[in-house]
Design an enzyme around this catalytic site. Sequence first.
Site, PDB file in Angstrom:
ATOM      1  N   ASP A   1       0.837  -1.195   0.000  1.00 52.88           N
ATOM      2  CA  ASP A   1       0.000   0.000   0.000  1.00 52.88           C
ATOM      3  C   ASP A   1       0.878   1.252   0.000  1.00 52.88           C
ATOM      4  O   ASP A   1       1.886   1.313   0.701  1.00 52.88           O
ATOM      5  CB  ASP A   1      -0.914   0.006   1.232  1.00 52.88           C
ATOM      6  CG  ASP A   1      -1.878   1.164   1.217  1.00 52.88           C
ATOM      7  OD1 ASP A   1      -2.533   1.388   0.188  1.00 52.88           O
ATOM      8  OD2 ASP A   1      -1.968   1.875   2.237  1.00 52.88           O
TER       9      ASP A   1
ATOM     10  N   HIS B   1      -7.039  -0.636 -10.092  1.00 51.61           N
ATOM     11  CA  HIS B   1      -7.050   0.426  -9.079  1.00 51.61           C
ATOM     12  C   HIS B   1      -6.028   1.514  -9.394  1.00 51.61           C
ATOM     13  O   HIS B   1      -6.362   2.709  -9.377  1.00 51.61           O
ATOM     14  CB  HIS B   1      -6.760  -0.190  -7.702  1.00 51.61           C
ATOM     15  CG  HIS B   1      -6.662   0.825  -6.602  1.00 51.61           C
ATOM     16  ND1 HIS B   1      -7.713   1.630  -6.234  1.00 51.61           N
ATOM     17  CD2 HIS B   1      -5.606   1.173  -5.804  1.00 51.61           C
ATOM     18  CE1 HIS B   1      -7.325   2.430  -5.242  1.00 51.61           C
ATOM     19  NE2 HIS B   1      -6.068   2.180  -4.974  1.00 51.61           N
TER      20      HIS B   1
END
Length: 306
Positions: free
Chosen positions: A146, A220
């Site tokens: 992330d 994404h």
Amino acid sequence: MAREQFGICAEPSLHGYYLLFNVVDDDNAYLRQALSRMPELFDNYADRFSEANLTGVIAIGSGYWDELHPEARPNQLTSFPSMDNEDRIAPSTSFDLYIEIRSDRADVNHIVSSKVCELLGSSVELIEQVRGFRFLDGRDLTGFVDGTENPKGFHRREVALVSNEQDETFAGGSYLHIQRYRHNMKLWQTIETKEQEDVIGRTKMDNIEHTADEIHPCAHIKRVNLKDDEGKSMEILRQSMPYGDMKVQGLFFVSYCNNPNHFKLMLEKMVHCDGEGHFDHLLQFTQAETGCAFFAPSLNFLKSLA
């Protein structure tokens, strides 16, 4: 020159404690005093537990700002941009104050969070508290790294902090958006690794971005990596952390930026379809349950509240 709150641009920590409050009385004078004293509270515990690398952030909600400080308002501070399209929802929730406490020790975070609640006292109600943690080598619970695109080094300050040219009164502050995402881990784990990689746009183990030929238009990173009309990246600084237990898992998303528009445009690209029907397929596996806009002012501003 305005001094920023150090937690905004701090490097990742092992543990986070996110506190969200609503004000329950009209004693704004007391709250101004309490908020002005909070940076010193953080500094005292950072010195006491120096090995923990403690940092904190204090932010004021867009809906509460004028009540706390009616004299002036950050020039781009607006409410959270709630959105929905089919079953994809980015809700707006009401929070007046946001306190972020991060360090490498969960016990220190707990101690400081307790002191924050004592300092604010009965003038506020604690609506939500989320304990975040670093997962493996900085991964989300989906298993993917992330914040790979986060700015590095001094560039973090350029992305996150308002400059004098943008807003001289509130220079050194930062526009903050938070969302608590709840993952559907059971559904996520039913799809093969290759399909997961197509949803994200990176390889899972090596964190290598797919090439332009490989990447799916609904991936994404394809949806959130935006450029302006001059071809310049529209960046944000993420300070997100996974959270959860054996029943509920997700990501507490935290975005800092020198303007609120980058986040808004990214969220639009995630939630809404483009002309060819593309949206962020990650939203098939996670749902935002909260969303709120804040401004994290400079230390100079917080001191002036007294």
